[in-house]
Design a protein around this motif. Sequence first.
Motif, short mmCIF file in Angstrom:
data_model
loop_
_atom_site.label_atom_id
_atom_site.label_comp_id
_atom_site.label_asym_id
_atom_site.label_seq_id
_atom_site.Cartn_x
_atom_site.Cartn_y
_atom_site.Cartn_z
N THR A 196 39.18 49.01 56.16
CA THR A 196 37.91 50.03 55.84
C THR A 196 37.22 48.73 55.10
OG1 THR A 196 39.51 51.12 53.94
CG2 THR A 196 38.16 52.34 55.71
N THR A 197 36.81 47.68 55.97
CA THR A 197 35.66 46.49 55.41
C THR A 197 34.90 46.76 54.35
OG1 THR A 197 34.61 46.05 57.27
CG2 THR A 197 36.86 45.14 57.47
N SER A 198 34.40 47.86 54.04
CA SER A 198 33.01 48.72 53.49
C SER A 198 33.74 48.32 51.96
CB SER A 198 32.07 49.35 54.02
OG SER A 198 32.80 50.72 53.68
N VAL A 199 34.76 48.29 51.63
CA VAL A 199 35.41 48.48 50.16
C VAL A 199 35.15 47.33 49.91
CG1 VAL A 199 37.12 49.72 48.76
CG2 VAL A 199 35.60 51.11 50.96
N LEU A 200 35.94 46.05 50.75
CA LEU A 200 36.05 45.11 50.74
C LEU A 200 34.97 43.84 51.00
CD1 LEU A 200 39.80 44.94 52.75
CD2 LEU A 200 39.47 45.72 49.98
N GLN A 201 34.30 44.54 50.95
CA GLN A 201 33.12 43.23 51.45
C GLN A 201 31.74 43.67 50.44
OE1 GLN A 201 31.83 43.04 55.36
NE2 GLN A 201 33.83 41.90 56.26
N TYR B 21 40.26 36.65 44.80
CA TYR B 21 40.75 37.13 43.65
C TYR B 21 41.11 38.90 44.51
CZ TYR B 21 38.61 33.98 41.00
OH TYR B 21 38.21 32.37 40.64
N GLY B 22 42.51 38.97 43.03
CA GLY B 22 43.21 40.11 43.62
C GLY B 22 44.83 40.94 43.65
N GLY B 23 44.86 39.43 43.91
CA GLY B 23 46.71 38.92 44.85
C GLY B 23 47.16 38.27 43.00
N ARG C 40 48.01 34.98 42.86
CA ARG C 40 48.04 33.48 42.66
C ARG C 40 46.71 33.31 41.71
NH1 ARG C 40 50.05 29.75 43.38
NH2 ARG C 40 51.17 30.33 45.03
N ASN C 41 45.35 34.64 41.68
CA ASN C 41 44.36 34.88 41.24
C ASN C 41 44.55 36.36 40.92
OD1 ASN C 41 43.34 31.89 41.09
ND2 ASN C 41 42.53 32.30 43.51
N PRO C 42 44.93 36.67 40.06
CA PRO C 42 43.96 38.30 39.72
C PRO C 42 43.01 38.63 39.25
CG PRO C 42 46.46 37.09 38.24
CD PRO C 42 45.45 36.51 38.68
N MET C 43 42.49 39.55 39.21
CA MET C 43 41.51 39.99 38.83
C MET C 43 41.17 39.71 37.30
SD MET C 43 39.69 41.83 40.88
CE MET C 43 40.42 43.10 41.96
N ASN C 44 39.77 39.77 36.92
CA ASN C 44 39.97 39.33 35.86
C ASN C 44 38.18 39.70 35.61
OD1 ASN C 44 38.34 36.91 36.43
ND2 ASN C 44 39.84 35.29 36.97
N GLU C 45 37.42 39.59 34.50
CA GLU C 45 36.40 39.52 34.35
C GLU C 45 35.31 38.64 34.96
OE1 GLU C 45 33.03 39.92 31.02
OE2 GLU C 45 35.19 39.68 30.43
N ASP C 46 35.77 37.67 35.26
CA ASP C 46 34.85 37.14 36.02
C ASP C 46 34.71 37.34 37.65
OD1 ASP C 46 32.62 34.58 36.19
OD2 ASP C 46 33.93 33.83 37.85
N SER C 47 35.17 38.00 37.96
CA SER C 47 35.68 37.97 39.40
C SER C 47 35.00 39.62 39.69
CB SER C 47 37.41 38.58 39.91
OG SER C 47 38.21 39.38 39.78
N LYS D 15 31.13 39.92 44.43
CA LYS D 15 31.69 39.46 43.32
C LYS D 15 33.03 38.63 44.16
CE LYS D 15 30.99 43.95 41.77
NZ LYS D 15 31.49 45.34 41.88
N GLY D 16 33.76 38.06 43.43
CA GLY D 16 34.91 37.00 43.25
C GLY D 16 35.56 37.48 44.51
N TYR D 17 36.06 38.93 44.29
CA TYR D 17 37.17 39.57 45.04
C TYR D 17 36.80 40.10 46.46
CZ TYR D 17 35.11 44.57 43.74
OH TYR D 17 34.57 45.74 43.52
N HIS D 18 35.75 39.93 46.23
CA HIS D 18 35.15 40.72 48.04
C HIS D 18 35.15 39.09 48.92
CE1 HIS D 18 31.48 42.34 46.06
NE2 HIS D 18 32.56 43.92 46.70
#
Length: 352
Positions: A148-153, A200-202, A204-211, A224-227
């Motif tokens: 479900t790429t719509s949730v990830l993009q 972001y989200g793993g 290596r680079n955990p989710m943060n406010e900027d992401s 967003k940074g996690y997209h």
Amino acid sequence: MAFLKVKNVSIRGVACAVPKDVKEIKDLPFFAPGEAEKVIALTHVERSRIVPKGMCCSDLCQAAAEKLLDSLGWERETVEALIFVSLSRDYITPATANILQEKLHLPKSCMAFDIPLACSGYVYGLSVISSLMSSGNIKRALLLVGETTSVLQSPLDKTLWPLHGDAGSATALEYKEGVAPMFFDLMSDGSGAGAIMHEYGGTRNPMNEDSLRMREREDGIIRKGYHGYMDGMSVFSFSVKEPPAAIKALCEHNGINLDTIDYLLLHQANKYMDEKIGKKLKIPSEKIPYSLMQYGNTSSTSIPMTIVVGIGDKLSQEQADVIMCGFGAGLSWAAAYIKLNHIVSLPLIELG
């Protein structure tokens, strides 16, 4: 080259499920006049499906699996392995395969685990599950593959949002002595990991406010940074070079005549790219079916989706020699040669 030869395992059936909601490329609001038509002309993606809020990839795969099990007449307790291939997992932990094992009422003795791969995932998943079955200790298994790429993009990313669609699939495999072997060629190149990435989200680079902030990265790319993001030119160069080379190597290693195959089943990234691969291999266009026009790039689901909506009726009535090739994030790519013998291919399932 990671060549595999898997004996005594056959594909019995394939089913796919999509959400009812349609995303029309021509109606996307961020396109200037004439832009949508150019994107459609280049990619041949006209529309795709998108999950409503609350629907997950596992829901699509579950629906496909239930229909397929019922159609095959398989008792649930006879399924001894389940592999879920997707980046769209329900949770970080537990594995989504464990959740699906319970929802499908499969026995506690059923092996279940996830494989987090994207566009190459269907062929990789087939290689793993068939290898586990080849000894005969596992007689029946399910490969559930979806995204479900719509949730990830980002819905404001002109480069990715028009191309992808949401879908889930189920493939049933059975141990059967004496069936034609499956052949695989599996490859990877981590030096290209940054070509397709969710930064972001793993761990290596955990989710943060900027992401979590929407930012304009380039003209027409707001995310967003996690997209997810993609280096389109790098991916195109890779896709028209490595997959056809892998297919040629697979055929040369196993004495397969490309001229005699019935279908070339390619990952459905865009039609122009797949046409380039077909021309490099000198495969007639009528042997290359498509699903991307109506369902977009469904990532790891694109090969089973093409089976179901492109040639499902034919495969239910005949034997066919097919070559499959998935390629994308990783970078990873995989080719397979498989004889399909009167498989069950169900009509596309819609969830609303």
